[in-house]
Design an enzyme around this catalytic site. Sequence first.
Site, PDB file in Angstrom:
ATOM      1  N   TRP A 124      19.852   1.242 -18.798  1.00 32.73           N
ATOM      2  CA  TRP A 124      21.032   2.230 -18.439  1.00 32.73           C
ATOM      3  C   TRP A 124      21.200   3.348 -19.314  1.00 32.73           C
ATOM      4  CZ3 TRP A 124      26.309   1.635 -21.172  1.00 32.73           C
ATOM      5  CH2 TRP A 124      26.156   0.952 -22.246  1.00 32.73           C
ATOM      6  N   ASP A 125      19.943   3.576 -20.152  1.00 29.54           N
ATOM      7  CA  ASP A 125      19.860   4.543 -21.210  1.00 29.54           C
ATOM      8  C   ASP A 125      19.902   5.874 -20.877  1.00 29.54           C
ATOM      9  OD1 ASP A 125      18.629   2.988 -23.898  1.00 29.54           O
ATOM     10  OD2 ASP A 125      18.441   2.030 -22.126  1.00 29.54           O
TER      11      ASP A 125
ATOM     12  N   LYS B 187      27.613  -6.823 -30.173  1.00 33.57           N
ATOM     13  CA  LYS B 187      26.288  -6.358 -30.377  1.00 33.57           C
ATOM     14  C   LYS B 187      26.636  -4.825 -30.592  1.00 33.57           C
ATOM     15  CE  LYS B 187      21.574  -5.554 -28.965  1.00 33.57           C
ATOM     16  NZ  LYS B 187      20.403  -5.931 -27.910  1.00 33.57           N
ATOM     17  N   GLN B 188      27.206  -4.084 -29.767  1.00 37.83           N
ATOM     18  CA  GLN B 188      27.714  -2.886 -29.793  1.00 37.83           C
ATOM     19  C   GLN B 188      29.186  -2.645 -29.045  1.00 37.83           C
ATOM     20  OE1 GLN B 188      24.893  -0.758 -27.350  1.00 37.83           O
ATOM     21  NE2 GLN B 188      24.766  -1.965 -25.673  1.00 37.83           N
TER      22      GLN B 188
ATOM     23  N   GLU C 249      26.480  -7.174 -24.625  1.00 41.85           N
ATOM     24  CA  GLU C 249      25.266  -7.726 -24.811  1.00 41.85           C
ATOM     25  C   GLU C 249      25.135  -9.079 -25.413  1.00 41.85           C
ATOM     26  OE1 GLU C 249      21.737  -5.157 -25.117  1.00 41.85           O
ATOM     27  OE2 GLU C 249      22.193  -4.245 -23.453  1.00 41.85           O
TER      28      GLU C 249
END
Length: 835
Positions: free
Chosen positions: A356-357, A616-617, A495
Amino acid sequence: MADSRWTHAYEGFEPAQEGLREALCTLGNGYFATRGAAEESAADDVHYPGTYLAGGYNRLTTDIAGRTVENEDLVNLPNWLPLRFRPEDGDWINLRRVEILAYRQELDLGGGVLERQLRIRDDHGRETSLRSRRLVHMGRPHLAAIAVTLRPENWSGQLVVRTALDGRVINGGVERYGQLASKHLVPLETQVLNDDGILLTAETSQSRLRIAEAARTQIFEGDVPLTVACENHEEEGYVGQELRFAVAEGRSVTIEKTVAVFTSRDRAISEPRQAAIEALEQAERFDLLLDSHRHAWRALWNRCDIAIEQGSRTQMILRLHIFHLLQTVSPKTIDLDAGVPARGLHGEAYRGHIFWDELFILPYLNFHLPEISRALLLYRYRRLPEARRLAREAGYNGAMYPWQSGSSGREESQTLHLNPRSGRWTPDNTYLQRHVSAAVACNVWRYWQTTGDLAFLSWHGAEMLIEIARFWASTTTYDEASGRYQIGGVMGPDEFHDRYPWRDTPGLDNNAYTNVMAVWVLRRAAEVLDHVGIERRRELENLLGLTTDETNRWDDIARKMRLVFLEDGIIAQFEGYERLEELDWEAYREKYSDIHRLDRILEAEGDTVNRYKASKQPDVLMLFYVFSYDELRALMVPLGYAFGPDAIQKNIDYYLRRTSDGSTLSRVVQSWVLARGDRSRSWNLFVTALESDISDIQGGTTAEGIHLGAMAGTVDLVERGQTALEFRDDTLWISPCLPTELQRLRLKLLYHGDWLYLDVGCERLSVSAPHGWKGPGKIGVRNQVYPFAAGTVLEFNCEVAHGGWRPVSQSPDGSPADDRPANGAAAPEKAGKVA
């Protein structure tokens, strides 16, 4: 001396750092890229020369952990670099076996050239100076070249040069993949073309991608070609030549190696072998290739540079990030059916897959090279049939894009994940990150907003939006008790969390980011029909069987989607989040120091991150990254949820304390959402995000490939995040809020085909469109709106005493058009980013 703002340099040879340096010194042109390994090196515990083709994938199967797994990889192509040297009675030059008297490696960002200068002494006391220059041609995408100038400082004699093309390579650049099948290439042919040329062809074992490389190696003293003795070497998958000639003390010779790379994916060729031979025959000498290569880079920088007045290192890293983005996706990508790999074309991590970057990459491209954005979106459009199939197989309607995509658009996520800490293989449930479909939809819409490309929206984008909206609608279930729609069984951008500790099946319910993105997609899919024109609307409705009942259901879902809240208005990351335990963060930091991959640490301890409020984020904070305050409020209020100005800061404070920053994207998001309310902290996070790859803050991951989303995200953070640039309500809004560390930035943006020039300082702002302007006729700066047209130059001073920006001049004419912002209210200072 080289300009430090345009040069990334290393002093001294450090074997332990070579993997990192090779990734960061990769050269590419959007068609293929080659890591910055030394020409004399081979793949070993220090070096990893790798070459990767955009879209060049192959699949292999492996029996492991009781299963047969199939993985698709971006293939390491035949190595074209080999160029080794030795005195006739000496050993091949190896920097670990000679005395290094001087060493410098320099990456020229402005011209796309990798240069290495060294001086060595061998065990016979012979001193030799060497200067190598390398390019992967930005204007002629099939060509690459090396020029090595060698000077014997205190000796004369015979020199031996070995040049080769090596197709015996494997995919061996990621240690944790070592148990998986890695030999992708099948050798087909080797041939010596003439006294200075060699050819190698190979084919991938499953995808049948045919690769041809042709190389020419010539020796010159000045401009005079030398006569050399040549000995050919051929074996399966390898072809080389040994060239012998005399050198004299103090006299330089230059070895030039030029390579042509073609594959069966290429257009306008008969077949790759002949195309490579012909391209090599037509290729000029190195200096002429270098000149045209630099011209191509200058044209790109003219469009893409962002100049800042701050420390030269910050400017250099920002340009390094733009540089690697343009090497991965360049104008040469436009004619390719290729996506943008999360780790660039710089290594084999994530197997070269597309995630998805794009959500972090396309905003920058939209404003500078929108044709590339269009090409990347067409990669997704061509895989719409596969996305429909994936949705059907999962029990849904419409189109569901895979979390990891490669050649065909099928789901390429692994079924097993190796934890390097424990050595155990565990189930990989990351395919449940359905939000990738929302990212695709968001990219479609933002591209259209920025470019006004109605043809793309009508013929490609609208169909994608509608089918993705159908998918989201089909994922929802209606709960009679609450009167709300719900989405279950997903994984958010966090994630870490992939299941509840009290549930056997994977997936989470009502992930806030996923649900809000679904609402946004449903609204945009309904709206897109109003933009494509009556005739195209009727065509889409007929072709896709779209009915009023279906769009009415979309509207109902978009007004009744469920979100879960914790105390004090905190948005719950997902339903049941309040039941998780708090983690003792200080204890884990003290025990492990680096807790970025907290999930692996806990699994190695026999525990699971699923039990804790640890991300994680920042999952919820992604909402404040993707949407401005006004956009988010427009989504939340119709859902019946209160959303005041203080809600964003409360959520920021809550979730930042519970984030391990295991993703390089994490600090980009955090810096963005803090940019308006806590400039100092935002800047510190921005600097850390800038250093993610160049300083390898995750301890070894960059050597496996750069983190392209984070690189592009830092650039976008400067371009839009620090300027609060937003096109809304037929007005261009800009509200600069630069941290004291960032004194000034200058850039230009392409909007609806016209260039907008911005010169932003802490105390002064200039906005102009000297060449034409089809964008909004008004510009909003803080709480005032001013007329704007082609040729207009607006200048403002920041007057702290008056609370904001004040106009000091306006050309050609005009005064404030309206003292009120277009929507009647301004987002408060601490309300997060303005998109």
